[in-house]
Motif scaffolding. Structure first.
Motif, PDB file in Angstrom:
ATOM      1  N   GLY A  54      14.186  39.529  23.005  1.00  0.00           N
ATOM      2  CA  GLY A  54      13.309  38.879  22.359  1.00  0.00           C
ATOM      3  C   GLY A  54      13.614  38.181  20.777  1.00  0.00           C
ATOM      4  O   GLY A  54      13.411  37.084  20.562  1.00  0.00           O
ATOM      5  N   PHE A  55      14.224  39.147  20.265  1.00  0.00           N
ATOM      6  CA  PHE A  55      14.579  38.808  18.762  1.00  0.00           C
ATOM      7  C   PHE A  55      15.900  37.482  18.802  1.00  0.00           C
ATOM      8  O   PHE A  55      15.647  36.715  18.155  1.00  0.00           O
ATOM      9  CB  PHE A  55      15.174  40.076  17.970  1.00  0.00           C
ATOM     10  N   VAL A  56      16.567  37.784  19.988  1.00  0.00           N
ATOM     11  CA  VAL A  56      17.685  36.705  20.021  1.00  0.00           C
ATOM     12  C   VAL A  56      16.940  35.284  20.303  1.00  0.00           C
ATOM     13  O   VAL A  56      17.333  34.496  19.862  1.00  0.00           O
ATOM     14  CB  VAL A  56      18.721  37.226  21.025  1.00  0.00           C
ATOM     15  N   LEU A  57      16.073  35.372  21.337  1.00  0.00           N
ATOM     16  CA  LEU A  57      15.499  34.192  21.943  1.00  0.00           C
ATOM     17  C   LEU A  57      14.509  33.419  20.590  1.00  0.00           C
ATOM     18  O   LEU A  57      14.790  32.461  20.564  1.00  0.00           O
ATOM     19  CB  LEU A  57      14.512  34.670  23.068  1.00  0.00           C
ATOM     20  N   GLY A  58      13.923  34.361  19.890  1.00  0.00           N
ATOM     21  CA  GLY A  58      13.065  33.612  19.037  1.00  0.00           C
ATOM     22  C   GLY A  58      13.787  33.360  17.620  1.00  0.00           C
ATOM     23  O   GLY A  58      13.329  32.737  16.891  1.00  0.00           O
ATOM     24  N   TYR A  59      14.871  33.848  17.191  1.00  0.00           N
ATOM     25  CA  TYR A  59      15.634  33.709  16.162  1.00  0.00           C
ATOM     26  C   TYR A  59      16.080  32.317  15.894  1.00  0.00           C
ATOM     27  O   TYR A  59      15.780  31.959  14.647  1.00  0.00           O
ATOM     28  CB  TYR A  59      17.013  34.323  16.049  1.00  0.00           C
ATOM     29  N   SER A 202      19.017  43.185  14.174  1.00  0.00           N
ATOM     30  CA  SER A 202      20.028  44.165  14.560  1.00  0.00           C
ATOM     31  C   SER A 202      19.622  45.702  14.445  1.00  0.00           C
ATOM     32  O   SER A 202      19.842  46.819  14.993  1.00  0.00           O
ATOM     33  CB  SER A 202      21.393  44.208  13.916  1.00  0.00           C
ATOM     34  N   ILE A 203      18.184  45.762  14.234  1.00  0.00           N
ATOM     35  CA  ILE A 203      17.620  47.376  14.030  1.00  0.00           C
ATOM     36  C   ILE A 203      17.109  47.553  15.601  1.00  0.00           C
ATOM     37  O   ILE A 203      17.514  48.889  16.162  1.00  0.00           O
ATOM     38  CB  ILE A 203      16.314  47.420  13.230  1.00  0.00           C
ATOM     39  N   PRO A 204      16.540  46.769  16.428  1.00  0.00           N
ATOM     40  CA  PRO A 204      16.173  47.301  17.866  1.00  0.00           C
ATOM     41  C   PRO A 204      17.364  48.098  18.632  1.00  0.00           C
ATOM     42  O   PRO A 204      17.355  48.819  19.199  1.00  0.00           O
ATOM     43  CB  PRO A 204      15.390  46.251  18.533  1.00  0.00           C
ATOM     44  N   PRO A 205      18.596  46.968  18.636  1.00  0.00           N
ATOM     45  CA  PRO A 205      19.787  47.468  19.454  1.00  0.00           C
ATOM     46  C   PRO A 205      20.287  48.822  18.999  1.00  0.00           C
ATOM     47  O   PRO A 205      20.750  49.501  19.673  1.00  0.00           O
ATOM     48  CB  PRO A 205      20.484  46.156  19.463  1.00  0.00           C
TER      49      PRO A 205
END
Length: 490
Positions: A54-59, A202-205
């Protein structure tokens, strides 16, 4: 001792069995002894993957406006580069789907999940350290690759661990965490610049990698590898100390033996393989053809065209609606059933995309008749915003979470890697096509025509759901498999 008598022996301790011959009482007796605490823990660890994705998509949404105005000419994006920065993720994810399909069968579900956190972190590191536009692209491709692996492995991991009473709810957490990730990055984007945003992302991964070290491999994968003892240990971890896990183990083992061991292309002639595969592929095509990614990628532009002043705040509101209704879907998934929610969702999206089309049509009519220098259509902004809210609510209730959930439920164990890869590849290729061609469609068909086209596909997906999709609520994976093969399940 044969399996039937072993099953009875294991369950005899449960007094007051109403129907000693029926499977349901046997299943209920087993499930009444199950404790779900560790299962929820394992699910939480694995859904850090979809959150990263989700972080990647929203970034791209908060980062692109900054990168188009940045002082450093080596990093400044023009319109074409900005469009690639947004959409190249989907190409990485399509490749990630293929890689994930190979990995889950070769090294298992747990290790695939742990490995996919590496390209997430490397990708964001490349973006943080970027010296030119190509480094930004490379970072996006790497994070896209990880997103593709995640979108295949996590639904599979959860559906193979969970039992039928909570599988729908836990499986819907995948989409819930994706939208939470998107929402998180929108919120953080209000306060952080693009580099700090990449550091946060990069915290969640990193957490995913750490947490998954303590979680088990799925019992079904272990049994398909012939590791009965490890499978029982994994089940004991997931079901709690009181459940007679040997019974569930025996039931899964029956299904594994019936199937044979590994996947060959000739298996595609088997209705137990090709029927669910066609359903999986069609669900993914229809999910993207609702226009969701186009609407999400261009949400801010849509708000600007609707003369909504705070367009970045509006995106956060969109994210919030998605989170709330995906959570509602997760809570009612195992009660309402998959099919009903897909139909309600499709109808809501068909109505809202039609209304969007009407809005753009009226706008263009007003534009052509308005005297120069006047803004006649500010009073129509409510129509665009209402359509957007209904569309996102509808999508979050059904077509958001359910295609991924059904994908993880309907395939036999031995084709899960292959079939999952085909579905993920289809989904991301369609996402790329829809987002890349959205602007061209708006030009060729006009804005109104494009949204009416999306409305037609929403009507088609409702009809497809009614005719072809079986209800999987409350069934074990083995029973679902038997439905497609036309036999009765264990």
């Amino acid at each position: 001792m044969d399996i039937q008598s072993e099953r009875r022996r294991l369950l005899d301790a449960e007094g007051g069995d109403e129907d000693p011959t029926g499977l349901m009482s046997e299943q209920d007796a087993y499930l009444s002894k199950v404790k779900n605490r560790k299962l929820y823990l394992a699910t939480f660890a694995s859904v850090l993957g979809p959150m990263s994705f989700g972080f990647v998509l929203g970034y791209s949404s908060p980062a692109i406006p900054e990168l188009t105005k940045i002082a450093d000419p080596r990093l400044r994006l023009d319109d074409v580069q900005a469009s690639w920065f947004g959409s190249i993720v989907t190409l990485g994810a399509a490749a990630g789907g293929l890689l994930g399909g190979w990995m889950v069968d070769k090294i298992g579900r747990k290790l695939s999940l742990m490995f996919c956190s590496l390209p997430f972190v490397f990708g964001f590191t490349v973006i943080i350290a970027a010296q030119n536009v190509w480094m930004l692209y490379l970072g996006r491709v790497l994070t896209g690759l990880a997103s593709g692996v995640t979108s295949l492995v996590v639904p599979l991991y959860i559906s193979e661990m969970a039992h039928e009473r909570v599988r729908g709810t836990l499986g819907s957490c995948v989409q819930l965490m994706v939208v939470l990730g998107i929402m998180g990055v929108y919120l953080a984007g209000l306060f952080l610049d693009w580099r700090w945003l990449a550091i946060c992302s990069s915290i969640p991964p990193t957490l995913l990698m750490v947490c998954m070290c303590f979680m088990p491999e799925t019992p079904r994968f272990l049994l398909s590898q012939g590791k009965r003892r490890e499978a029982e240990e994994a089940l004991r971890f997931l079901r709690g100390p009181d459940a007679p896990v040997e019974w569930e183990c025996a039931r899964i083992e029956d299904a594994c033996e019936e199937q044979g061991s590994s996947f060959q292309l000739s298996d595609l002639k088997d209705p137990g393989v090709y029927k669910p595969l066609v359903i999986g592929i069609m669900l993914m095509i229809f999910q993207q053809m609702t226009g969701i990614n186009a609407i999400m990628f261009y949400a801010e532009n849509i708000f600007e065209q609707a003369h909504f002043k705070e367009s970045d705040l509006a995106s956060v509101i969109v994210g919030l609606i998605q989170v709330v209704f995906t959570a509602v879907a997760a809570l009612i998934m195992d009660k309402a059933g998959r099919k009903v929610l897909l139909i309600i969702s499709g109808v809501a999206m068909a109505i809202s995309t039609t209304a969007f089309g009407v809005y753009f049509y009226l706008m263009s009519q007003l534009h052509s008749t308005a005297p120069p220098g006047e803004e006649p259509h500010a009073d129509l902004a409510w129509l665009a915003l209402a359509s957007m809210a209904v569309f996102i609510t509808g999508f979050a209730l059904g077509w958001g979470p359910i295609p991924w959930l059904i994908m993880s439920e309907v395939f036999p164990v031995k084709v899960r890697g292959f079939a999952g890869a085909v579905c993920v590849l289809t989904n991301w290729s369609m996402a790329f096509l829809v987002t890349k061609t959205f602007q061209d469609m708006m030009t060729a068909l006009t804005s109104a025509g494009t949204f009416w086209l999306f409305a037609c596909t929403c009507i088609l997906n409702v009809l497809f759901t009614m005719v072809f999709i079986p209800e999987t609520k409350g069934k074990t994976l083995e029973q679902i498999e038997a439905t497609f093969r036309g036999t009765s399940g264990p």
